[in-house]
Design an enzyme around this catalytic site. Sequence first.
Site, mmCIF file in Angstrom:
data_model
loop_
_atom_site.group_PDB
_atom_site.id
_atom_site.type_symbol
_atom_site.label_atom_id
_atom_site.label_comp_id
_atom_site.label_asym_id
_atom_site.label_seq_id
_atom_site.Cartn_x
_atom_site.Cartn_y
_atom_site.Cartn_z
ATOM 1 C CE1 TYR A 33 1.293 -0.095 4.319
ATOM 2 C CE2 TYR A 33 0.224 2.042 4.249
ATOM 3 C CZ TYR A 33 1.082 1.149 4.864
ATOM 4 O OH TYR A 33 1.749 1.520 6.005
ATOM 5 N NE ARG A 52 7.087 3.874 -0.001
ATOM 6 C CZ ARG A 52 6.907 4.780 0.958
ATOM 7 N NH1 ARG A 52 7.924 5.182 1.687
ATOM 8 N NH2 ARG A 52 5.710 5.293 1.186
ATOM 9 N NE ARG A 98 -5.858 -18.997 5.032
ATOM 10 C CZ ARG A 98 -4.935 -19.749 5.626
ATOM 11 N NH1 ARG A 98 -4.915 -21.050 5.398
ATOM 12 N NH2 ARG A 98 -4.059 -19.211 6.447
ATOM 13 C CG HIS A 100 0.277 -20.742 3.439
ATOM 14 N ND1 HIS A 100 -0.780 -21.552 3.778
ATOM 15 C CD2 HIS A 100 0.577 -20.034 4.541
ATOM 16 C CE1 HIS A 100 -1.105 -21.342 5.042
ATOM 17 N NE2 HIS A 100 -0.298 -20.418 5.530
ATOM 18 C CE LYS A 145 3.437 3.213 2.977
ATOM 19 N NZ LYS A 145 3.613 3.344 4.423
ATOM 20 C CD GLU A 177 10.563 1.901 9.821
ATOM 21 O OE1 GLU A 177 10.375 2.830 9.023
ATOM 22 O OE2 GLU A 177 10.320 0.716 9.537
ATOM 23 C CG LEU A 201 8.630 2.460 4.177
ATOM 24 C CD1 LEU A 201 8.322 1.225 3.330
ATOM 25 C CD2 LEU A 201 7.344 3.183 4.500
HETATM 26 N N1 PDD Z 1 3.358 5.171 6.988
HETATM 27 N N2 PDD Z 1 8.067 3.941 8.390
HETATM 28 C C1 PDD Z 1 6.916 3.257 8.462
HETATM 29 C C2 PDD Z 1 6.904 1.944 9.160
HETATM 30 C C3 PDD Z 1 5.756 3.789 7.873
HETATM 31 O O1 PDD Z 1 4.607 3.093 7.929
HETATM 32 C C4 PDD Z 1 5.796 5.065 7.257
HETATM 33 C C5 PDD Z 1 4.591 5.687 6.622
HETATM 34 C C6 PDD Z 1 7.023 5.747 7.226
HETATM 35 C C7 PDD Z 1 7.171 7.082 6.557
HETATM 36 O O2 PDD Z 1 7.116 6.944 5.155
HETATM 37 P P1 PDD Z 1 6.557 8.113 4.227
HETATM 38 O O3 PDD Z 1 7.380 9.303 4.488
HETATM 39 O O4 PDD Z 1 6.751 7.577 2.860
HETATM 40 O O5 PDD Z 1 5.111 8.320 4.577
HETATM 41 C C8 PDD Z 1 8.141 5.144 7.789
HETATM 42 C C9 PDD Z 1 2.139 5.634 6.382
HETATM 43 C C10 PDD Z 1 1.967 7.101 6.391
HETATM 44 C C11 PDD Z 1 0.967 4.900 7.014
HETATM 45 O O6 PDD Z 1 1.089 3.713 7.212
HETATM 46 O O7 PDD Z 1 -0.080 5.509 7.261
#
Ligand code: PDD
Length: 285
Positions: A33, A52, A98, A100, A145, A177, A201
């Site tokens: 996503y 990305r 379903r 895996h 992501k 992070e 990420l």
């Molecule tokens: N999340 N690290 C993680 C684990 C994240 O889920 C996100 C963003 C970031 C920052 O990435 P970016 O600058 O590209 O938004 C870092 C989004 C906003 C969310 O899950 O809502």
Amino acid sequence: MSGKVYLNGKFVDRDKAMIPVEDRGFMLGDGVYEVVRLYKGNPFCLDRHLERMQNGLDVLKIKFNVKELEEVCYKIIKINDLEEANLYIQVTRGAAPRQHHFPEDIRPTVLVMSYPAAPISQETRQHGVKIVLLPDERWNRCCIKTIQLLPNVLAKQQAKEAGAFEAVFYRGDIITEGSSSNIFIVKDEKIFTYPLKENILGGVTRSVVMDIIEAEGLEVYEREFTRQELLDADEVFLTGTTTEVMPVVDVDGKKISTGKPGKITGIIAEKFEKLKNKVAEGKQL
Ligand code: PDD
């Protein structure tokens, strides 16, 4: 929320959009996503988000080209008359009985919709926020992501219950992070953030902030830092699509430096604000 969403090639009413119960996103978390912020109806760095997403899809071998989504995003903005909101883009491997391993001949499920951008008050930005530190219990490929967000969800809930803005993860002694943000520290006018590796990420906001830092002629290092270095930092800030640039003044109840947002964070936040305004005027970065 009313309005139209895009689902598998069609623009449909939100309450009519249906996804099969066997969708592998629903069953297995098999998908990726993106969240893209809109400023006055203009997407912030849509190209970097889509790039990305394509990387994530390719790594997961989900056969889909995100190219077509740019036009879809602009159409969703237009038909819903969106101004200040988040675009949400999700691609899963698709629906199949379903199992895996990857099913053969499966079509991905592609969704683009919007949701309200949670407002963060000017006061919060001026005073800075509190964070809590939690062990990073996620997997070893956080650079993808994925929609599998349970550890992030649990961490954010724990932060909320502690009255904190964000939960920031550590592995061993190393800070990685936040649950939905990246983290930077400033020490002796040098800026540090975790390197682009599998444990974080690669945030779009992180990359924009790196550009700002370099344009300002400030010194930045992508290198690991410890929990102690975080506590001893002169300044700490978070970056993210929904967070933007947020000063951190308290870590686990301990004040960072004077307990007030720092000067370098202020400069970066101000430049970021200028870029937002540029995007809001419909200009490219
Ligand atoms: N999340 N690290 C993680 C684990 C994240 O889920 C996100 C963003 C970031 C920052 O990435 P970016 O600058 O590209 O938004 C870092 C989004 C906003 C969310 O899950 O809502």
